[in-house]
Design a protein around this motif. Structure first.
Motif, PDB file in Angstrom:
ATOM      1  N   LEU A 107     -36.442  29.390  24.357  1.00 34.12           N
ATOM      2  CA  LEU A 107     -36.565  30.519  25.267  1.00 34.12           C
ATOM      3  C   LEU A 107     -37.082  30.040  26.642  1.00 34.12           C
ATOM      4  CD1 LEU A 107     -36.407  33.551  25.786  1.00 34.12           C
ATOM      5  CD2 LEU A 107     -38.738  33.766  24.869  1.00 34.12           C
ATOM      6  N   GLN A 108     -38.020  29.067  26.650  1.00 38.34           N
ATOM      7  CA  GLN A 108     -38.541  28.532  27.911  1.00 38.34           C
ATOM      8  C   GLN A 108     -37.426  27.799  28.686  1.00 38.34           C
ATOM      9  OE1 GLN A 108     -41.888  26.078  26.881  1.00 38.34           O
ATOM     10  NE2 GLN A 108     -43.240  27.875  26.443  1.00 38.34           N
ATOM     11  N   ASP A 109     -36.580  27.055  27.942  1.00 39.50           N
ATOM     12  CA  ASP A 109     -35.476  26.346  28.590  1.00 39.50           C
ATOM     13  C   ASP A 109     -34.510  27.323  29.237  1.00 39.50           C
ATOM     14  OD1 ASP A 109     -36.483  23.875  27.935  1.00 39.50           O
ATOM     15  OD2 ASP A 109     -35.330  23.703  26.066  1.00 39.50           O
ATOM     16  N   SER A 113     -33.512  27.569  33.195  1.00 33.48           N
ATOM     17  CA  SER A 113     -32.106  27.509  33.624  1.00 33.48           C
ATOM     18  C   SER A 113     -31.786  28.665  34.533  1.00 33.48           C
ATOM     19  CB  SER A 113     -31.179  27.527  32.403  1.00 33.48           C
ATOM     20  OG  SER A 113     -31.384  26.414  31.598  1.00 33.48           O
ATOM     21  N   ILE A 114     -32.295  29.806  34.201  1.00 31.80           N
ATOM     22  CA  ILE A 114     -32.025  30.984  35.016  1.00 31.80           C
ATOM     23  C   ILE A 114     -32.700  30.849  36.368  1.00 31.80           C
ATOM     24  CG2 ILE A 114     -32.467  33.481  35.196  1.00 31.80           C
ATOM     25  CD1 ILE A 114     -32.197  33.615  32.155  1.00 31.80           C
ATOM     26  N   GLN A 115     -33.909  30.299  36.375  1.00 34.54           N
ATOM     27  CA  GLN A 115     -34.661  30.211  37.632  1.00 34.54           C
ATOM     28  C   GLN A 115     -34.101  29.103  38.540  1.00 34.54           C
ATOM     29  OE1 GLN A 115     -38.687  29.643  36.392  1.00 34.54           O
ATOM     30  NE2 GLN A 115     -39.045  31.872  35.993  1.00 34.54           N
ATOM     31  N   ASP A 119     -29.010  23.594  33.821  1.00 34.86           N
ATOM     32  CA  ASP A 119     -29.044  23.731  32.349  1.00 34.86           C
ATOM     33  C   ASP A 119     -29.868  22.575  31.795  1.00 34.86           C
ATOM     34  OD1 ASP A 119     -28.694  24.490  29.816  1.00 34.86           O
ATOM     35  OD2 ASP A 119     -26.576  23.948  29.661  1.00 34.86           O
ATOM     36  N   SER A 120     -31.057  22.909  31.246  1.00 33.76           N
ATOM     37  CA  SER A 120     -31.943  21.866  30.759  1.00 33.76           C
ATOM     38  C   SER A 120     -32.464  22.223  29.370  1.00 33.76           C
ATOM     39  CB  SER A 120     -33.137  21.707  31.710  1.00 33.76           C
ATOM     40  OG  SER A 120     -34.078  20.818  31.179  1.00 33.76           O
TER      41      SER A 120
END
Length: 496
Positions: A107-109, A113-115, A119-120
């Motif tokens: 969920l943190q990834d 990615s959104i911020q 894509d990490s």
């Protein structure tokens, strides 16, 4: 002429007595007296009630053979709802903790990615490495709950069925005791009925005898008065045989006879009073004994047959035999303590609650159970053994009493039979003497009128006739009374 005057006086007396009787006098035959006594006797009513109680106890004992079905209904309102409260922590399993940690890293990834637009999966990879190493500690979740399970208003209904399948013979033994106790009460009632019948017959026969003796004393008194009047006429006349001493003798005899007549009247009243009391009538009841003669004595009984009948019909002996049978049933009841009891049970329940939730679910509202239960007392401090021993000792005691009672019963029958047989022999002996006494008294009166016999002889002849008749009536009474006594001991009259 004087003899005719005596006859006239005698019949006038009888007619006057007849006219004096009023409609309120109760005429009684022996059968009427016995029937009235059986209807009025208070002890018989008590005995009948005791028999009804024994019958009710027997039916109570019989009820144990049937299943019992109980319905219980209840409705009530409580002051507050019923709830349950729990505090603590749920300890999560390691796998579940690992899954939660991986989900959180993923969920943190996604947030990164959104911020950043890049894509990490850095956090997920790092967490996966920690999970693989077992570096993620197990987690726990604390809780503090207050849950409502039932509302304030509740109603319930339950139908329960139970049936004894096997009790080791206990129920059958109790039923047998109740049945035998009912027979014991029946025998006691038979004894009371027999006692009432015997007492009534005894007093009725006594009333007959008292009346006959009173009448005979009255007739003898009138004859002695006739002798007195004849003696007075002879003494004041020209007779050379009759002296003043003869006249004084007649006066004394008449006075004594008058006293005896008064005693006879009193005895008659006493006998009738006893009969009234035996019948349970008010003390001021006036009765008249219709039966004037005793039954003709006959030799139609045998001692051995009477004793055998007493063993068969006597209520006291019957009660003792029943008591022995009850002791056998008590032994069986005590022996059942060694055996298990098996019973069938079933019930159905339904309840209503004002709160639609919690414990009040579809499955819980209606329920039923069915099953078989066993109860076996493996040890109770030797209580059952001692109960059996006590019952056996009680039976042995009753057996010993039976021997004593059996012998005593035979002795009672024999004594009554000997008195009965003696009265029969006296009756036969006096039957011939009675004719001679009557003829002798009549001839002496005739001879005395002709101044052919002494005053002493004619008085003696009158007294001898009275004595013979009294003894004759007494023998008839004794025969009837002892026959009634034999019936009472044997109690065959009630059976008949």
């Amino acid at each position: 002429m004087i003899y005719s005057a005596f006859r006239k006086r005698f019949f006038v007396l009888l007619f006057g007595s007849f006219c004096a009787a009023n409609a309120s006098v109760l005429d009684l035959t022996l059968e009427d007296a016995v029937r009235t006594a059986l209807e009025q006797n208070a002890q018989l009513k008590i005995g009948a009630t005791a028999l009804q109680i024994a019958q009710a106890q027997y039916l109570q004992a019989k009820s144990a053979e049937y299943p019992s079905l109980d319905l219980s209904l209840s409705a009530y309102r409580m002051d507050e709802d019923i709830n349950t409260k729990a505090e603590g922590a749920f300890v999560l399993s390691q796998d579940f903790t690992n899954q939660l940690a991986l989900s959180a890293a993923d969920l943190q990834d996604e947030i990164v990615s959104i911020q950043t637009g890049i894509d990490s999966h850095t956090n997920l990879v790092q967490m996966l490495q920690l999970v693989q190493k077992g570096a993620v500690p197990a987690q726990s979740v604390p809780f503090d709950m207050d849950i409502k399970i039932l509302g304030k208003k509740m109603a319930a209904a339950e139908l329960a069925l139970s049936y004894p399948i096997y009790t080791g013979g206990k129920i059958s033994a109790i039923i047998k005791q109740a049945s035998l106790n009912r027979k014991v009460k029946s025998e006691a009632l038979r004894r009371s009925r027999s006692q009432v019948i015997y007492d009534t017959k005894k007093y009725y026969y006594a009333a007959i005898l008292a009346e006959k003796i009173r009448k005979e004393t009255e007739i003898t008194l009138e004859r002695l008065k006739l002798v007195r009047d004849l003696t007075e006429a002879f003494y004041k006349g020209d007779s050379l045989k009759v002296k003043k001493t003869d006249y004084l003798r007649t006066l004394l005899t008449v006075n004594l006879a008058t006293s005896m007549y008064e005693q006879a009247k009193s005895a008659e009243k006493t006998a009738k009073a006893a009969l009234i009391n035996a019948m349970g009538l008010p003390w001021n009841t006036e009765i008249r004994v219709v039966q004037k003669e005793f039954a003709k004595p006959s030799d139609d009984v045998a001692l051995n047959a009477l004793i055998e009948d007493a063993y068969r019909f006597n209520p006291e002996y019957g009660q003792l035999r029943l008591a022995i049978d009850i002791s056998d049933a008590r032994i069986d009841e005590s022996s059942s303590g060694y055996l298990p009891s098996i019973g069938f049970q079933a019930n159905a329940k339904h309840f209503y609650n004002s709160f639609d939730g919690g414990y009040n679910t579809t499955q819980n509202r209606n329920s039923w159970t069915i099953g078989v239960g066993l109860k076996w007392n493996l040890f109770n401090g030797f209580l059952d053994r001692e109960k059996i021993e006590q019952a056996k000792l009680e039976k042995r005691t009753l057996r010993q009493k039976e021997v004593v009672l059996k012998e005593g019963l035979a002795l009672q029958v024999k004594a009554a039979f000997l008195a009965f047989d003696s009265a029969l022999r006296q009756y036969r002996a006096l039957s011939g003497a009675l004719e001679n006494a009557v003829e002798n008294a009549d001839l002496n009166i005739r001879a005395y009128r002709a101044d052919m016999v002494s005053t002493k002889d004619v008085i003696e002849a009158q007294l001898m006739e009275a004595f013979t008749k009294t003894a004759y009536y007494k023998s008839q009474h004794d025969y009837s009374a002892n026959r009634a006594l034999l019936e009472y001991i044997v109690t065959s009259s009630v059976e008949e």
